[in-house]
Design an enzyme around this catalytic site. Structure first.
Site, short mmCIF file in Angstrom:
data_model
loop_
_atom_site.label_atom_id
_atom_site.label_comp_id
_atom_site.label_asym_id
_atom_site.label_seq_id
_atom_site.Cartn_x
_atom_site.Cartn_y
_atom_site.Cartn_z
N HIS A 1 -1.07 -2.40 -6.85
CA HIS A 1 -1.81 -2.09 -5.61
C HIS A 1 -3.32 -2.21 -5.85
O HIS A 1 -3.95 -1.30 -6.40
CB HIS A 1 -1.42 -0.68 -5.13
CG HIS A 1 -2.09 -0.25 -3.88
ND1 HIS A 1 -2.38 1.05 -3.59
CD2 HIS A 1 -2.57 -0.97 -2.82
CE1 HIS A 1 -2.99 1.13 -2.42
NE2 HIS A 1 -3.12 -0.08 -1.94
N SER B 1 0.82 -1.21 0.00
CA SER B 1 0.00 0.00 0.00
C SER B 1 0.85 1.25 0.00
O SER B 1 0.35 2.34 -0.23
CB SER B 1 -0.82 0.06 1.29
OG SER B 1 -1.59 -1.08 1.45
N GLU C 1 -3.59 0.53 -8.70
CA GLU C 1 -2.48 1.48 -8.89
C GLU C 1 -1.29 0.65 -9.34
O GLU C 1 -0.92 -0.31 -8.66
CB GLU C 1 -2.11 2.13 -7.55
CG GLU C 1 -2.74 3.46 -7.27
CD GLU C 1 -2.20 4.11 -5.99
OE1 GLU C 1 -1.99 5.31 -6.00
OE2 GLU C 1 -1.99 3.42 -4.98
#
Ligand code: NAD
Length: 284
Positions: free
Chosen positions: A140, A119, A152
């Protein structure tokens, strides 16, 4: 290089979600964790989630069986010999991920892409533990993985365009939208989200309001679908703390200091929904 088999490392809430969507989209999956009972728990949560889809008439019983058959259990990291890609979703600790990537790199065939679902942690530093930094990338996923559309995608300093394209194609095959961002602490999602959650915790810590009221203000006043403290419990308070520590250390700016109440809850083992207690309490 076609990706057919994926190893998901870490069978917690994110790993189970990632394994589920990979299998739903036809990939063979090896779901790996430290102990068999943890992997079993991950598979059982996948089964429960899939049966919920059957009740909603989005999947048939035969679909569920087909999907579950594609997922194998693993507690031996050496199983990475049999895959084309790894998606690591272990605990958000830099040392854990560095050690894992170093071991995976030694055992994985040359063509294998090593992606991390971190994260907030530096992709470049994790990649530096391997002899294939060009094949290391951030992927992500958002929680809950089967529902949220975004991934992401984070290139480290040495990540090749070939790896980037392969991962974007993989994201598309999972029916997700990949958004490319650069390798800075928290990337985009958590650099914006976590300080808001941390500030919500400070408002409770300083007695400005209760968790229920903080959540109500953000839901009714800002149109957030979920209040920040409910969301923090859902993400996991340990994960929230690790991310705040990464932002604090990475930017060296005190605006990212984790709230003492967050530290206290994590020390007490109040990790949110997954442990049964956080800002709220949950049935087992
Ligand atoms: P979790 O606590 O539910 O699961 C983590 C799992 O990793 C555990 O089952 C643990 O046994 C396993 N693990 C730890 N060390 C390991 C090792 N050396 N080898 C194999 N397995 C190991 O955590 P989570 O919420 O699933 O988060 C996992 C990762 O996903 C973290 O990097 C986190 O930052 C990231 N992430 C979490 C969320 C979220 O909302 N929780 C969202 C996006 C990304």
């Amino acid at each position: 290089m076609e990706i057919k088999r994926v190893m998901v490392v870490g069978a917690g809430q994110m790993g189970a979600g990632i394994a589920q969507i990979c299998a739903r989209n036809g990939y063979e999956v090896i779901l790996h964790d430290l102990q068999e009972d943890i992997v079993e728990k991950g598979i059982s949560s996948i089964r429960t989630d899939l049966h919920r889809q059957v009740k909603k008439e989005r999947l048939s019983d035969a679909d569920v069986e087909r999907i579950l058959r594609l997922i194998q259990m693993s507690t031996q990291l050496g199983n990475v010999e049999h895959v084309d890609m790894v998606i690591e979703a272990a605990t958000e600790k830099l040392e854990t991920k560095k050690t894992l990537f170093s071991h995976l790199d030694r055992r994985a065939p040359e063509h294998v892409i090593l992606a991390t679902n971190t994260s907030s942690l530096p992709i470049t530093e994790i990649a530096a533990e391997t002899k294939r930094p060009d094949k290391v990338i951030g992927m992500h996923f958002m929680n809950p993985v089967p529902i949220m559309k975004l991934i992401e995608v984070i290139k480290g300093l040495a990540t090749s365009d070939e790896t980037l394209h392969a991962v974007k194609a993989m994201a598309k095959s999972l029916k997700k939208t990949a958004v490319e961002v650069n390798d800075y602490p928290g990337f985009v999602a958590n650099r914006i989200l976590m300080p808001m959650i941390n500030e919500a915790i400070f408002t409770v810590y300083e007695g400005v309001s209760t968790p229920e009221n903080v959540d109500e203000v953000m839901k009714l006043g800002m149109n957030h679908p979920m209040g920040p403290l409910t969301l923090a419990d859902f993400i996991g308070l340990d994960t929230c703390l690790y991310i705040m520590e990464t932002l604090h250390e990475g930017f060296g700016d005190d605006k990212y200091r984790p709230c003492p109440l967050l530290r206290k809850y994590v020390k007490a083992g109040w990790l949110g929904k997954k442990s049964g207690r956080g800002f709220y309490t949950y049935e087992a």
